[in-house]
Design a protein around this motif. Structure first.
Motif, PDB file in Angstrom:
ATOM      1  N   GLY A   1      90.026 -26.225  19.096  1.00 31.44           N
ATOM      2  CA  GLY A   1      90.736 -25.050  18.610  1.00 31.44           C
ATOM      3  C   GLY A   1      89.799 -23.889  18.332  1.00 31.44           C
ATOM      4  N   GLU A   2      88.591 -24.180  17.855  1.00 33.66           N
ATOM      5  CA  GLU A   2      87.617 -23.123  17.587  1.00 33.66           C
ATOM      6  C   GLU A   2      87.157 -22.450  18.877  1.00 33.66           C
ATOM      7  N   TYR A   3      87.081 -23.197  19.960  1.00 32.95           N
ATOM      8  CA  TYR A   3      86.679 -22.595  21.239  1.00 32.95           C
ATOM      9  C   TYR A   3      87.770 -21.690  21.802  1.00 32.95           C
ATOM     10  N   GLY A   4      89.028 -22.006  21.547  1.00 33.40           N
ATOM     11  CA  GLY A   4      90.119 -21.152  21.969  1.00 33.40           C
ATOM     12  C   GLY A   4      90.716 -21.543  23.308  1.00 33.40           C
ATOM     13  N   VAL A   5      91.916 -21.029  23.555  1.00 41.41           N
ATOM     14  CA  VAL A   5      92.699 -21.422  24.729  1.00 41.41           C
ATOM     15  C   VAL A   5      92.008 -21.059  26.032  1.00 41.41           C
ATOM     16  N   ALA A   6      91.495 -19.841  26.142  1.00 42.47           N
ATOM     17  CA  ALA A   6      90.907 -19.413  27.418  1.00 42.47           C
ATOM     18  C   ALA A   6      89.718 -20.273  27.793  1.00 42.47           C
ATOM     19  N   THR A   7      88.820 -20.528  26.834  1.00 45.19           N
ATOM     20  CA  THR A   7      87.634 -21.334  27.119  1.00 45.19           C
ATOM     21  C   THR A   7      88.014 -22.775  27.439  1.00 45.19           C
TER      22      THR A   7
ATOM     23  N   ARG B   1     104.797 -17.297  28.668  1.00 45.59           N
ATOM     24  CA  ARG B   1     106.007 -17.149  27.842  1.00 45.59           C
ATOM     25  C   ARG B   1     105.801 -17.665  26.416  1.00 45.59           C
ATOM     26  N   LEU B   2     104.840 -18.551  26.200  1.00 44.32           N
ATOM     27  CA  LEU B   2     104.569 -19.058  24.847  1.00 44.32           C
ATOM     28  C   LEU B   2     103.740 -18.025  24.096  1.00 44.32           C
ATOM     29  N   ARG B   3     104.346 -17.367  23.113  1.00 50.58           N
ATOM     30  CA  ARG B   3     103.677 -16.297  22.377  1.00 50.58           C
ATOM     31  C   ARG B   3     103.658 -16.611  20.881  1.00 50.58           C
ATOM     32  N   PRO B   4     102.612 -16.163  20.175  1.00 49.05           N
ATOM     33  CA  PRO B   4     102.543 -16.414  18.738  1.00 49.05           C
ATOM     34  C   PRO B   4     103.554 -15.598  17.967  1.00 49.05           C
ATOM     35  N   ALA B   5     104.088 -16.188  16.909  1.00 49.01           N
ATOM     36  CA  ALA B   5     105.028 -15.468  16.056  1.00 49.01           C
ATOM     37  C   ALA B   5     104.346 -14.326  15.326  1.00 49.01           C
ATOM     38  N   TRP B   6     103.066 -14.506  15.019  1.00 50.06           N
ATOM     39  CA  TRP B   6     102.271 -13.451  14.376  1.00 50.06           C
ATOM     40  C   TRP B   6     100.839 -13.570  14.898  1.00 50.06           C
ATOM     41  N   PRO B   7     100.119 -12.451  15.002  1.00 49.67           N
ATOM     42  CA  PRO B   7      98.797 -12.460  15.638  1.00 49.67           C
ATOM     43  C   PRO B   7      97.705 -13.000  14.723  1.00 49.67           C
ATOM     44  N   GLY B   8      96.683 -13.568  15.348  1.00 55.08           N
ATOM     45  CA  GLY B   8      95.485 -13.959  14.634  1.00 55.08           C
ATOM     46  C   GLY B   8      95.341 -15.434  14.351  1.00 55.08           C
ATOM     47  N   ALA B   9      96.379 -16.213  14.540  1.00 60.26           N
ATOM     48  CA  ALA B   9      96.281 -17.650  14.278  1.00 60.26           C
ATOM     49  C   ALA B   9      95.507 -18.336  15.398  1.00 60.26           C
ATOM     50  N   ARG B  10      94.759 -19.379  15.030  1.00 56.78           N
ATOM     51  CA  ARG B  10      94.018 -20.171  16.012  1.00 56.78           C
ATOM     52  C   ARG B  10      93.981 -21.606  15.509  1.00 56.78           C
TER      53      ARG B  10
ATOM     54  N   VAL C   1      95.899 -26.749  21.751  1.00 58.10           N
ATOM     55  CA  VAL C   1      95.071 -25.606  21.347  1.00 58.10           C
ATOM     56  C   VAL C   1      95.930 -24.360  21.503  1.00 58.10           C
ATOM     57  N   ALA C   2      95.931 -23.508  20.495  1.00 57.34           N
ATOM     58  CA  ALA C   2      96.784 -22.317  20.551  1.00 57.34           C
ATOM     59  C   ALA C   2      96.122 -21.162  19.811  1.00 57.34           C
ATOM     60  N   ASP C   3      96.273 -19.974  20.372  1.00 66.31           N
ATOM     61  CA  ASP C   3      95.765 -18.753  19.739  1.00 66.31           C
ATOM     62  C   ASP C   3      96.529 -17.567  20.319  1.00 66.31           C
ATOM     63  N   ASP C   4      95.981 -16.370  20.187  1.00 65.82           N
ATOM     64  CA  ASP C   4      96.679 -15.179  20.682  1.00 65.82           C
ATOM     65  C   ASP C   4      96.843 -15.174  22.197  1.00 65.82           C
ATOM     66  N   ASP C   5      96.059 -15.980  22.916  1.00 63.81           N
ATOM     67  CA  ASP C   5      96.171 -16.057  24.372  1.00 63.81           C
ATOM     68  C   ASP C   5      97.251 -17.013  24.841  1.00 63.81           C
ATOM     69  N   GLY C   6      97.833 -17.784  23.933  1.00 64.82           N
ATOM     70  CA  GLY C   6      98.876 -18.721  24.317  1.00 64.82           C
ATOM     71  C   GLY C   6      98.572 -20.129  23.850  1.00 64.82           C
ATOM     72  N   VAL C   7      98.984 -21.114  24.657  1.00 69.25           N
ATOM     73  CA  VAL C   7      98.880 -22.525  24.286  1.00 69.25           C
ATOM     74  C   VAL C   7      98.349 -23.325  25.466  1.00 69.25           C
ATOM     75  N   ALA C   8      97.482 -24.297  25.166  1.00 71.06           N
ATOM     76  CA  ALA C   8      96.992 -25.218  26.186  1.00 71.06           C
ATOM     77  C   ALA C   8      97.067 -26.638  25.652  1.00 71.06           C
ATOM     78  N   CYS C   9      97.221 -27.576  26.565  1.00 72.13           N
ATOM     79  CA  CYS C   9      97.264 -28.996  26.226  1.00 72.13           C
ATOM     80  C   CYS C   9      96.113 -29.715  26.908  1.00 72.13           C
TER      81      CYS C   9
END
Length: 235
Positions: free
Chosen positions: A21-27, A41-50, A165-173
């Motif tokens: 999660g610390e590395y983030g979705v893109a990485t 299409r998977l978007r955060p309800a509010w920005p900044g969460a990781r 893993v989820a952040d402002d870029d979306g979600v990954a599994c």
């Protein structure tokens, strides 16, 4: 669909999930070989969460959140609740009250292939949520589904215990079995990106750092002065 609650499925390491999660979705997505991304299409309800956590899955019927109530009991600290519906739904199946219950159990966030509501309250309490829709449309509690079975969201298969893993870029599994390898690759990619970031900050161009300048001829890219370009383009 068989109505079943699978208890205590094997989970990936909570510590490894948090590190991903610390590395983030893109990485993480790139490190995994550009797989596992749940799409735009998977978007955060509010920005900044990781977040990074282990999946508890709930399969619901459209407009029905009965199985989310059932799923809460199966959640442990470090989990991420993943909610799918067995046909498309944008109804707001999840909101502040569910978030309060999950937060009490140490859940790191929720991923919804449906609608979310109470956005202001979720932001205020700092509970992360990703969804395919925002909707105040209410729901019922009337139809049995399943808990901790494999689900598909936006074409991606998610099994209980996989890392989300989820952040402002979306979600990954990241599949549970792949977590150690993807963690190692993510660390290597992050270190490489930090070196590149430093180089770009010092003025180096991507053309040179990535060895692209020597390949421009292969791509058919040529340089021409503005005056020559204008002259060539004259009818």
């Amino acid at each position: 669909m068989k109505s079943v609650v699978v208890t205590d499925p094997p989970r990936a390491s909570i510590e490894d999930a948090a590190r991903l999660g610390e590395y983030g979705v893109a990485t993480v997505h790139e490190a995994a070989g550009r797989v596992g991304y749940l799409g735009p299409r998977l978007r955060p309800a509010w920005p900044g969460a990781r977040i990074g956590g282990t999946a508890v899955t709930a399969l619901c019927w459209p407009g029905d959140n009965l199985m989310i109530h059932v799923a809460v009991e199966q959640c442990r600290p470090g989990d991420v609740l993943v909610v799918a519906t067995n046909s498309p739904s944008t109804d707001g199946l999840f909101g502040e009250l569910f978030a309060t219950a999950l937060h009490r159990r140490g859940v790191r966030g929720v991923v919804l292939a449906c609608g979310v509501r109470d956005i202001a309250e979720l932001r205020e309490m700092g509970f992360p949520a990703w969804s395919t829709a925002v909707s105040a449309q209410g729901s019922v509690k009337a139809t049995a589904g399943a808990i901790n079975v494999p689900v598909v969201i936006e074409g991606q298969l998610i099994r209980p215990g996989d890392v989300i893993v989820a952040d402002d870029d979306g979600v990954a599994c990241v599949p549970r079995a792949d977590v150690p390898a993807v963690l190692e690759l993510s660390a290597a990619r992050s270190a490489k990106e930090e070196a590149t970031r430093q180089a770009f900050g010092d003025g180096e161009l991507g053309l040179d750092r990535y060895g692209l300048r020597e390949r421009l001829d292969e791509f058919g890219i040529g340089y021409v002065s503005y005056e020559d370009y204008v002259e060539q383009e004259q009818p």
